[in-house]
Write a protein that holds these residues in place. Sequence first.
Motif, mmCIF file in Angstrom:
data_model
loop_
_atom_site.group_PDB
_atom_site.id
_atom_site.type_symbol
_atom_site.label_atom_id
_atom_site.label_comp_id
_atom_site.label_asym_id
_atom_site.label_seq_id
_atom_site.Cartn_x
_atom_site.Cartn_y
_atom_site.Cartn_z
ATOM 1 N N THR A 164 0.849 -1.196 0.000
ATOM 2 C CA THR A 164 0.000 0.000 0.000
ATOM 3 C C THR A 164 0.885 1.248 0.000
ATOM 4 N N PHE A 165 2.004 1.180 0.714
ATOM 5 C CA PHE A 165 2.958 2.295 0.690
ATOM 6 C C PHE A 165 3.551 2.465 -0.720
ATOM 7 N N LEU A 166 3.878 1.328 -1.360
ATOM 8 C CA LEU A 166 4.459 1.404 -2.711
ATOM 9 C C LEU A 166 3.444 1.972 -3.697
ATOM 10 N N LYS A 167 2.220 1.535 -3.546
ATOM 11 C CA LYS A 167 1.137 2.046 -4.403
ATOM 12 C C LYS A 167 1.010 3.559 -4.193
ATOM 13 N N ALA A 168 1.073 3.967 -2.927
ATOM 14 C CA ALA A 168 0.958 5.393 -2.608
ATOM 15 C C ALA A 168 2.127 6.187 -3.192
ATOM 16 N N SER A 169 3.265 5.508 -3.414
ATOM 17 C CA SER A 169 4.389 6.218 -4.035
ATOM 18 C C SER A 169 4.330 6.141 -5.558
ATOM 19 N N GLY A 170 3.275 5.543 -6.090
ATOM 20 C CA GLY A 170 3.077 5.578 -7.540
ATOM 21 C C GLY A 170 3.469 4.316 -8.288
#
Length: 393
Positions: free
Chosen positions: A227-233
């Motif tokens: 989810t953090f990686l997704k939030a970073s694009g």
Amino acid sequence: MKKTIRDFELKGKKVIIRCDFNVPIEDGVIKDDSRIRKSLKTIRYARSEGAKVILLSHLGRVKSEEDKEKYSLSLISNALSKLLRKKVIFIPKTRGEEVEKAINSMHERDVILLENTRFEDLDGKKESKNNKKLGEYWANLGDIFINDAFGTIHRSHASNLGISKILHSGVGFLVEKEIKELEKLQNPKRPYVIIMGGSKISDKIELVKKLVKKSDYLLIGGGMAFTFLKASGFNIGSSLCEKDQIPFCKKLLDKYSDKIVLPIDVITAKEIKENVKTNERFINEIEEDEIGLDIGPKTIKVFKHYLDDSKTVFWNGPVGYFEIKEFSKGTKRLCQIISESKAYRVIGGGDTARAVEEMGYSKKMNHISTGGGASLTYLEGVKLKALESIDEK
Ligand code: ADP
Ligand code: MG
């Protein structure tokens, strides 16, 4: 400071000890007796001081009459008798005449174990909802109350908070040690590196918020990293993603960009099962139908770099789907790296503790917290409900 069992004169007293005998049982066999072993010190001490020892514990969740057979403490009583080398008197009741009679005829150094406190949950969740009458009833059976069940100390149950509101009370050796070790993380030697993993962020938002502030570096792995990686694009394919947590992750990444370290490569597969074909991917290479299930070797190197320089390490949450061999490497390597570090090393969380134990690294850590939810609640800075009511020194 809370009173401990050492602060009481125990000779001839009826001492109620709330233990945590909530062990895994399969087909009538105790799979891991470490929780029973960890309670021995307090029980032995009470006996050596001449107390009449009355033990209470919960085991599993009791939702129906059928659960009663599965979760009877009679099995625990046998195991405990062997470990103590003293016959534990098991009373298959949680209250009533049989209980009272047995307690009234106790001698010094005797040990009585009552039936699973959660049997009371069949009647309106009396134990789990801290029914006042039930707590009073149990309190009236003894003279002193000792809480040594760290795993439930963040909950208000009749068998902990309920009793301690009435009787003079203290903590046992296990709870004393847990609190002491976790307190050390409040003023850690720096650099303080925290590793967080596991499956979901939503379970651990408050913890992440608190720990990121305390730490010098927060290394994120496991399911929650995606989810953090997704939030970073990044495109995370079919990996675990909690869409509603993306704004939270974005905010955190912005605010703590100098502290948060995310994976740079991961191990993926198309299915979560044994012997599946796995791929090593940079995080910008994850394909649509792939699930990220472990951190990759380059990430491990990065994590190692932070861990090697650290003076304090706290780890909660496996960094991969460690139950399946193909995805257990990251977690295993981390065990190894942390073991070799000179930092003060603390492990928290039920699954993380299990992983470290199963992989054979438990002796290499300074402390493995036995209470999953309880230790995390403490580190969130939330008051532990059943500890609050224990007498102060
Ligand atoms: P703890 O009990 O130590 O606090 P959690 O309950 O948060 O840890 O998480 C443990 C679970 O997280 C494990 O069962 C593990 O399989 C799972 N997990 C770790 N990494 C992943 C991942 N990449 N995808 C899905 N699940 C994961
Ligand atoms: Mg867990």
